[in-house]
Structure formats: C-alpha cells, structure tokens
Motif scaffolding. Sequence first.
Motif, PDB file in Angstrom:
ATOM      1  N   GLY A   1      28.259  44.687  49.075  1.00 56.40           N
ATOM      2  CA  GLY A   1      26.965  45.315  48.849  1.00 56.40           C
ATOM      3  C   GLY A   1      25.837  44.306  48.776  1.00 56.40           C
TER       4      GLY A   1
ATOM      5  N   GLU B   1      24.693  43.661  45.004  1.00 56.11           N
ATOM      6  CA  GLU B   1      25.716  42.877  44.318  1.00 56.11           C
ATOM      7  C   GLU B   1      25.626  41.401  44.706  1.00 56.11           C
TER       8      GLU B   1
ATOM      9  N   ARG C   1      32.178  47.135  43.822  1.00 54.43           N
ATOM     10  CA  ARG C   1      30.826  47.687  43.870  1.00 54.43           C
ATOM     11  C   ARG C   1      30.361  47.973  42.451  1.00 54.43           C
TER      12      ARG C   1
END
Length: 244
Positions: free
Chosen positions: A41, A44, A92
Amino acid sequence: MLRPGYAIEYDSIDPTELERTLETKKIAGLFLAGQINGTSGYEEAACQGLMAGINAALKVKSQPPLILDRTEAYTAILIDDLISKGTNEPYRMFTSRAEFRLHLRIDNADRRLTPHGRRIGLIPDAAWADFQAKQNRLQEMKQLLEKTKVTGAMLEKINTHVGRTPSSAQPSKARRQLIWQTRSDKPAPNCSSAPRLQSRTWFPPCENWTQDFLQEKRSVRIRANPGPLFLPKFAMNSSRSKPK
C-alpha cells in the motif's frame, strides 16, 4: 485459477528483525521502509519512509529517536504490529487494528502529534504558538463545561429554541448534555463501559473508558518486550456471554 494473489511478487525481510525506529537489529545504521518490511500500500510505505527517514537523521545527529505508541497514531500501530508479530502476508493498515480508534481522529491529530513535530524541529515558532493558544482555549472550555450545571428548565428552553422535542432530562453537567444533544434528542443515559458517541468537540462521556485509555498508554511505554495485541480492559470486561 489455483489461488488468488498479487500480480507482482517481491522479497521481504522478517520485520521482527527491526527496532521500533525501523533500524535493523543486525546492521546498525540501516533503516528499512515499505514493501521490504512486508507491507503493501502507498500510505503504509509512505508512513514508514517518513519514520525511517526521521530516525535516520536523528541518529546521525545523536538525538533521541522518534517512537510513537499505539495510542498516538496508526503509523505506530503498523510498526508495532510488524516488529511484534511479524506477518505472513502483505500487511495492510486497517482501522480495526486500533484498540482506541475513536481517539485516532483527524480533528485531534494536532494534539497527538504536534508536540513530537516540535521536538524534532518540524514545527516553526509561529505554528507552535498557534497550537498552544488553541490548547489553552480548549482547556478553558472544558473547565467551563465541567463547572456549568444545566437544569431541566434550561434544557427545555434550549430544546424549544432549536426545535427539539422537550425532554424531562435531570440536571447534569453541561459537558455531558453537550455530547448527548449533538447526537440524540433523548436525555443523556447512564454511562456505559465504552464510548458510544463522538463529535468535533468530543469529550469522552465515560470516565472509565478514559482511565482504560491512559492505562493503555502506560502499558505500551513500560513494555520491555513487545508481545501480542494488547486488549483494553473494557474489551475484556464486555457483556458478551462467555463460554462455560
């Protein structure tokens, strides 16, 4: 199709080999961030890069590192999960991973993180002065709401003025009525073991929950070795039926 999966595969390290600063335990001065730590992500990767970069700069300058705890930011939850439990699939960041996600809101981000930014030199004097003035106003308003008593007659007059259905609410502190009236036409109920309401002027309606929150902050700071996910007290004392 044999199994669903990502179109791109990449190698990653075991994130339990990282310090809370995202520095590797075995190679001093090497900081890692992003997919190499087992995450997936944009956000992230970005938050890890920010933390790793800040701590790398602080290490070069021989200054204390920037380490956030789980009650202060989702970034801290991500890092704590990775270094404590590792991951066997691309990690995630979900809000469900946060024990106190009602506290991690956009409208109080400045209260949670501005002091950290000031310490590491990211907040200029003008912005810091504005922040302190805002916090002083907030404390003054909290004190006013704590001291002000709202009677049933006052509430009836207020309800009539704003077009609400008059209630037979008992006299109580203005703070409690403010929280309830922003979300419901009914009188404020007795406090439960967990917060049910929030607003932009959010004050926790339950003092027990506030104490649980403070206990979590202390627990995170004194834990020498990261362990499994810490469950807040009110979650363990849930009214759900327990297996016998």
